[in-house]
Design a protein around this motif. Structure first.
Motif, PDB file in Angstrom:
ATOM      1  N   LEU A 210      -8.263  31.418 -25.743  1.00  0.00           N
ATOM      2  CA  LEU A 210      -8.186  30.160 -25.007  1.00  0.00           C
ATOM      3  C   LEU A 210      -7.169  29.208 -25.627  1.00  0.00           C
ATOM      4  N   ALA A 211      -7.133  29.165 -26.960  1.00  0.00           N
ATOM      5  CA  ALA A 211      -6.247  28.227 -27.641  1.00  0.00           C
ATOM      6  C   ALA A 211      -4.874  28.852 -27.848  1.00  0.00           C
ATOM      7  N   SER A 212      -3.818  28.111 -27.491  1.00  0.00           N
ATOM      8  CA  SER A 212      -2.462  28.629 -27.610  1.00  0.00           C
ATOM      9  C   SER A 212      -1.945  28.470 -29.033  1.00  0.00           C
ATOM     10  N   ASP A 213      -0.753  29.005 -29.267  1.00  0.00           N
ATOM     11  CA  ASP A 213      -0.125  28.855 -30.577  1.00  0.00           C
ATOM     12  C   ASP A 213       0.036  27.387 -30.943  1.00  0.00           C
ATOM     13  N   GLU A 214       0.381  26.560 -29.929  1.00  0.00           N
ATOM     14  CA  GLU A 214       0.621  25.147 -30.191  1.00  0.00           C
ATOM     15  C   GLU A 214      -0.660  24.443 -30.652  1.00  0.00           C
ATOM     16  N   VAL A 215      -1.789  24.823 -30.068  1.00  0.00           N
ATOM     17  CA  VAL A 215      -3.064  24.213 -30.442  1.00  0.00           C
ATOM     18  C   VAL A 215      -3.476  24.664 -31.842  1.00  0.00           C
ATOM     19  N   ARG A 216      -3.300  25.921 -32.144  1.00  0.00           N
ATOM     20  CA  ARG A 216      -3.717  26.479 -33.429  1.00  0.00           C
ATOM     21  C   ARG A 216      -2.741  26.133 -34.550  1.00  0.00           C
ATOM     22  N   GLY A 217      -1.463  26.061 -34.204  1.00  0.00           N
ATOM     23  CA  GLY A 217      -0.451  25.903 -35.238  1.00  0.00           C
ATOM     24  C   GLY A 217       0.041  27.238 -35.769  1.00  0.00           C
ATOM     25  N   PHE A 218      -0.439  28.341 -35.192  1.00  0.00           N
ATOM     26  CA  PHE A 218      -0.005  29.679 -35.577  1.00  0.00           C
ATOM     27  C   PHE A 218      -0.316  30.629 -34.433  1.00  0.00           C
ATOM     28  N   SER A 219       0.241  31.824 -34.501  1.00  0.00           N
ATOM     29  CA  SER A 219       0.018  32.827 -33.466  1.00  0.00           C
ATOM     30  C   SER A 219      -1.196  33.682 -33.824  1.00  0.00           C
ATOM     31  N   PRO A 220      -2.273  33.657 -33.018  1.00  0.00           N
ATOM     32  CA  PRO A 220      -3.427  34.513 -33.312  1.00  0.00           C
ATOM     33  C   PRO A 220      -3.080  35.994 -33.215  1.00  0.00           C
ATOM     34  N   LYS A 221      -2.137  36.328 -32.365  1.00  0.00           N
ATOM     35  CA  LYS A 221      -1.706  37.716 -32.232  1.00  0.00           C
ATOM     36  C   LYS A 221      -1.005  38.182 -33.506  1.00  0.00           C
ATOM     37  N   GLN A 222      -0.116  37.346 -34.032  1.00  0.00           N
ATOM     38  CA  GLN A 222       0.580  37.692 -35.267  1.00  0.00           C
ATOM     39  C   GLN A 222      -0.391  37.728 -36.441  1.00  0.00           C
ATOM     40  N   ALA A 223      -1.415  36.861 -36.422  1.00  0.00           N
ATOM     41  CA  ALA A 223      -2.413  36.865 -37.496  1.00  0.00           C
ATOM     42  C   ALA A 223      -3.162  38.195 -37.537  1.00  0.00           C
ATOM     43  N   ALA A 224      -3.491  38.737 -36.357  1.00  0.00           N
ATOM     44  CA  ALA A 224      -4.162  40.036 -36.301  1.00  0.00           C
ATOM     45  C   ALA A 224      -3.251  41.141 -36.821  1.00  0.00           C
ATOM     46  N   ILE A 225      -1.975  41.076 -36.475  1.00  0.00           N
ATOM     47  CA  ILE A 225      -1.008  42.059 -36.972  1.00  0.00           C
ATOM     48  C   ILE A 225      -0.909  41.981 -38.492  1.00  0.00           C
ATOM     49  N   THR A 226      -0.915  40.766 -39.034  1.00  0.00           N
ATOM     50  CA  THR A 226      -0.827  40.575 -40.479  1.00  0.00           C
ATOM     51  C   THR A 226      -2.022  41.197 -41.192  1.00  0.00           C
ATOM     52  N   VAL A 227      -3.210  41.051 -40.619  1.00  0.00           N
ATOM     53  CA  VAL A 227      -4.412  41.665 -41.200  1.00  0.00           C
ATOM     54  C   VAL A 227      -4.270  43.182 -41.218  1.00  0.00           C
ATOM     55  N   LEU A 228      -3.885  43.754 -40.100  1.00  0.00           N
ATOM     56  CA  LEU A 228      -3.781  45.206 -39.997  1.00  0.00           C
ATOM     57  C   LEU A 228      -2.675  45.757 -40.895  1.00  0.00           C
ATOM     58  N   GLU A 229      -1.563  45.020 -41.017  1.00  0.00           N
ATOM     59  CA  GLU A 229      -0.499  45.456 -41.927  1.00  0.00           C
ATOM     60  C   GLU A 229      -0.993  45.457 -43.366  1.00  0.00           C
ATOM     61  N   GLY A 230      -1.855  44.508 -43.706  1.00  0.00           N
ATOM     62  CA  GLY A 230      -2.403  44.462 -45.056  1.00  0.00           C
ATOM     63  C   GLY A 230      -3.383  45.576 -45.348  1.00  0.00           C
ATOM     64  N   LEU A 231      -3.970  46.168 -44.288  1.00  0.00           N
ATOM     65  CA  LEU A 231      -4.937  47.245 -44.459  1.00  0.00           C
ATOM     66  C   LEU A 231      -4.325  48.617 -44.190  1.00  0.00           C
ATOM     67  N   GLU A 232      -3.046  48.655 -43.811  1.00  0.00           N
ATOM     68  CA  GLU A 232      -2.401  49.919 -43.464  1.00  0.00           C
ATOM     69  C   GLU A 232      -2.046  50.700 -44.710  1.00  0.00           C
ATOM     70  N   SER A 233      -2.431  51.961 -44.738  1.00  0.00           N
ATOM     71  CA  SER A 233      -2.080  52.864 -45.835  1.00  0.00           C
ATOM     72  C   SER A 233      -0.775  53.559 -45.475  1.00  0.00           C
ATOM     73  N   HIS A 234       0.304  53.181 -46.133  1.00  0.00           N
ATOM     74  CA  HIS A 234       1.625  53.750 -45.809  1.00  0.00           C
ATOM     75  C   HIS A 234       1.696  55.193 -46.284  1.00  0.00           C
ATOM     76  N   GLY A 235       2.274  55.997 -45.431  1.00  0.00           N
ATOM     77  CA  GLY A 235       2.396  57.409 -45.747  1.00  0.00           C
ATOM     78  C   GLY A 235       1.194  58.229 -45.355  1.00  0.00           C
ATOM     79  N   ALA A 236       0.172  57.553 -44.709  1.00  0.00           N
ATOM     80  CA  ALA A 236      -1.014  58.308 -44.293  1.00  0.00           C
ATOM     81  C   ALA A 236      -0.645  59.189 -43.125  1.00  0.00           C
ATOM     82  N   ALA A 237      -1.293  60.335 -43.053  1.00  0.00           N
ATOM     83  CA  ALA A 237      -1.030  61.269 -41.963  1.00  0.00           C
ATOM     84  C   ALA A 237      -1.678  60.791 -40.708  1.00  0.00           C
TER      85      ALA A 237
END
Length: 237
Positions: A210-237
Motif C-alpha cells: 500500500l505504501a509507496s517508495d515516497e511514503v516509506r523513504g525506500f523501496s520495499p521491493k529492493q529491501a526484499a532483494i537485499t535480504v535475499l542477496e544476504g542469504l544467498e550462498s554463492h556457488g550453490a548448485a
C-alpha cells in the motif's frame, strides 16, 4: 445477496518459538536451519482483496481463539552485523524480511510440490519475544506477545528470521526436503522478484503493497532483494 468486487483473506499473527534445531548450514551472511517449533496463531481480522488486481482495499475485526501446535520448520537468519551494514534502518530491514518471506513461501510450495496452504510462513526472532506483520498502512510492524506494537529501533537484540513451517500438527515431512532445497528457494525467490515488472512490489512478487517508495523513504521491493542477496550462498548448485 450482493455483488462484491473483492474477496476476504485472514489477517494472520503468528508467534513462533524454536524448540530444537536438527541441522544447520551457512547461508550467505547468515544461516539456515531446520528444527521443531511451537506456533501460536491468532486471527484478529480479515483483509478485503480486490478481484484480479489483488489490491488490499480494507479490513475488518473478528474475535477467535488462538490456535497452537508443534510442528517442524526451516528458517533463515542473517548475522546482526550484516543486517546493520545492508540496511539504513531496522524498519527497512523488517519490510525486506516480510517481502522476502512472501516470495520464498510461494517458491517453496513449488519446490516441494505442495499447495501454498500446506506451508505456513512467519517473520520473527525465534524466541517468541516478537513477531512481524504487515499493518493496515502497508508497512511492517513489530508486535509483542500480547499483540501490542513496538519499535524495532528500540529492540536490544534484533535478528529477524524467515520461517517456513509445515502447516500440520507434528508435520507431514515437508521441512526435510525444503531444507535440502534451501539454496534453490533463495535463488528462485530472488529471480522472481527481480523479473517482476512492478515498481514498488505487488502480489506477484513480495505481496500487496500500500505504501509507496515516497511514503516509506525506500523501496520495499529492493529491501526484499537485499535480504535475499544476504542469504544467498554463492556457488550453490
Amino acid at each position: 445477496r450482493t455483488r462484491a468486487d473483492y474477496y476476504t483473506d485472514a489477517i494472520d499473527y503468528t508467534r513462533l518459538k524454536i524448540l530444537d534445531d536438527f541441522e544447520r548450514s551457512p547461508a550467505g551472511q547468515g544461516e539456515a536451519a531446520r528444527g521443531e517449533v511451537h506456533i501460536v496463531r491468532r486471527i484478529p481480522g480479515y483483509k478485503k482483496i480486490r478481484y484480479y488486481t489483488h489490491e488490499n482495499i480494507g479490513y475488518g475485526n473478528i474475535h477467535l481463539p488462538d490456535q497452537e501446535m508443534h510442528t517442524t520448520a526451516v528458517w533463515w537468519q542473517m548475522a546482526p552485523e550484516a543486517l546493520e551494514q545492508r540496511f539504513a534502518s531496522r524498519h527497512e530491514a523488517l519490510d525486506g524480511f516480510l517481502g522476502a518471506a512472501y516470495a520464498m513461501h510461494h517458491v517453496a510450495a513449488l519446490v516441494v510440490m505442495s499447495e501454498p496452504q500446506d506451508l505456513g510462513r512467519a517473520v520473527g526472532d525465534g524466541d517468541a519475544r516478537w513477531f512481524a506483520t504487515v499493518g493496515s498502512n502497508g508497512r511492517g510492524q513489530l508486535r509483542t506477545l500480547d499483540g501490542g506494537e513496538c519499535d524495532p529501533e528500540q529492540e536490544g537484540r534484533f535478528r529477524p528470521a524467515v520461517f517456513l513451517y509445515d502447516h500440520y500438527p507434528g508435520g507431514v515431512g515437508l521441512s526435510a526436503p525444503l531444507f535440502d532445497s534451501r539454496d534453490r528457494v533463495i535463488r528462485d525467490a530472488l529471480s522472481l522478484i527481480r523479473q517482476c515488472d512492478c515498481a514498488h512490489g505487488c502480489p506477484g512478487c513480495i505481496g500487496p503493497i500500500l505504501a509507496s517508495d515516497e511514503v516509506r523513504g525506500f523501496s520495499p521491493k529492493q529491501a526484499a532483494i537485499t535480504v535475499l542477496e544476504g542469504l544467498e550462498s554463492h556457488g550453490a548448485a
